[in-house]
Design an enzyme around this catalytic site. Structure first.
Site, PDB file in Angstrom:
ATOM      1  N   SER A 245      12.350   4.685  56.387  1.00 34.77           N
ATOM      2  CA  SER A 245      12.944   5.958  55.971  1.00 34.77           C
ATOM      3  C   SER A 245      14.392   5.723  55.530  1.00 34.77           C
ATOM      4  CB  SER A 245      12.918   6.951  57.133  1.00 34.77           C
ATOM      5  OG  SER A 245      11.599   7.212  57.523  1.00 34.77           O
TER       6      SER A 245
ATOM      7  N   ARG B  88       6.952  -2.707  63.140  1.00 43.48           N
ATOM      8  CA  ARG B  88       7.097  -3.555  61.955  1.00 43.48           C
ATOM      9  C   ARG B  88       7.592  -4.949  62.296  1.00 43.48           C
ATOM     10  NH1 ARG B  88      10.686   0.919  59.159  1.00 43.48           N
ATOM     11  NH2 ARG B  88      11.108   1.051  61.387  1.00 43.48           N
TER      12      ARG B  88
ATOM     13  N   HIS C  12       4.108   5.456  57.540  1.00 40.25           N
ATOM     14  CA  HIS C  12       3.716   6.431  58.570  1.00 40.25           C
ATOM     15  C   HIS C  12       2.287   6.916  58.314  1.00 40.25           C
ATOM     16  CE1 HIS C  12       8.278   7.356  58.821  1.00 40.25           C
ATOM     17  NE2 HIS C  12       7.958   6.662  59.873  1.00 40.25           N
TER      18      HIS C  12
ATOM     19  N   LYS D 116      21.049  11.949  65.219  1.00 39.51           N
ATOM     20  CA  LYS D 116      20.822  11.737  63.783  1.00 39.51           C
ATOM     21  C   LYS D 116      20.962  13.031  62.997  1.00 39.51           C
ATOM     22  CE  LYS D 116      17.439   7.925  64.138  1.00 39.51           C
ATOM     23  NZ  LYS D 116      16.032   7.550  63.895  1.00 39.51           N
TER      24      LYS D 116
END
Ligand code: ADP
Length: 150
Positions: A129, A91, A18, A42
């Protein structure tokens, strides 16, 4: 007019991947607002305020990087903060599938908003993460994946 980009995310936790996106985006935008969003799907591992403090400490020397948290729709937050760009990192194709839909929805909600993607730097491509939470929950050392001390 100042080019303000909003970098929204869960940042649970904020990683070196990040950080890399934020620092590279400074070459494109005048100001970056990193905003920790509340995602009803979440449950957080690291508290929002704790992460807010950690991210702020990383960028304390940058007058053009702000850190905030929000609970409203990302598009509404961007609109209210004069951000015409949404910054996101990519990614792999899994990220793309997910980001593609979100970018379209955000554009539909706020037509003046452009999502700008930066491709991850290869050395950070494997950092997520999720993996950091997993390693940390078993007592593993995650210090090389995050740009601050836990
Ligand atoms: P969200 O829950 O909104 O997906 P994340 O905190 O997981 O938020 O990620 C925020 C953004 O950062 C997303 O666009 C994600 O694809 C991107 N990102 C996550 N990890 C990396 C990394 N290692 N390199 C580049 N971008 C990343």
């Amino acid at each position: 007019m100042k080019k303000i980009a909003l970098f929204p995310g869960s940042f649970d936790p904020f990683t070196k991947g990040h950080e890399d996106i934020v620092l590279r985006a400074l070459n494109i935008f005048d100001e970056i607002v990193i905003a920790i969003g509340y995602n009803s799907q979440k449950k957080r591992y690291f508290e929002t305020d704790f992460m807010l403090e950690k991210i702020s400490s990383c960028f304390a020397n940058y007058g053009n990087i702000k850190v905030d948290k929000y609970t409203e729709l990302t598009a509404i937050y961007a609109h209210n903060h004069n951000a015409k760009y949404l910054l996101r990192g990519l990614r792999n194709t899994t990220d793309f599938e997910y980001e593609n839909t979100i970018a379209m929805v955000n554009k539909d909600l706020y037509n003046g908003l452009e999502t700008v993607f930066l491709i991850t730097s290869p050395k950070f491509a494997f950092i997520s993460s999720t993996i950091i939470r997993e390693v940390h929950s078993y007592g593993g050392d995650v210090s090389r994946y995050i740009p601050y001390q836990l």
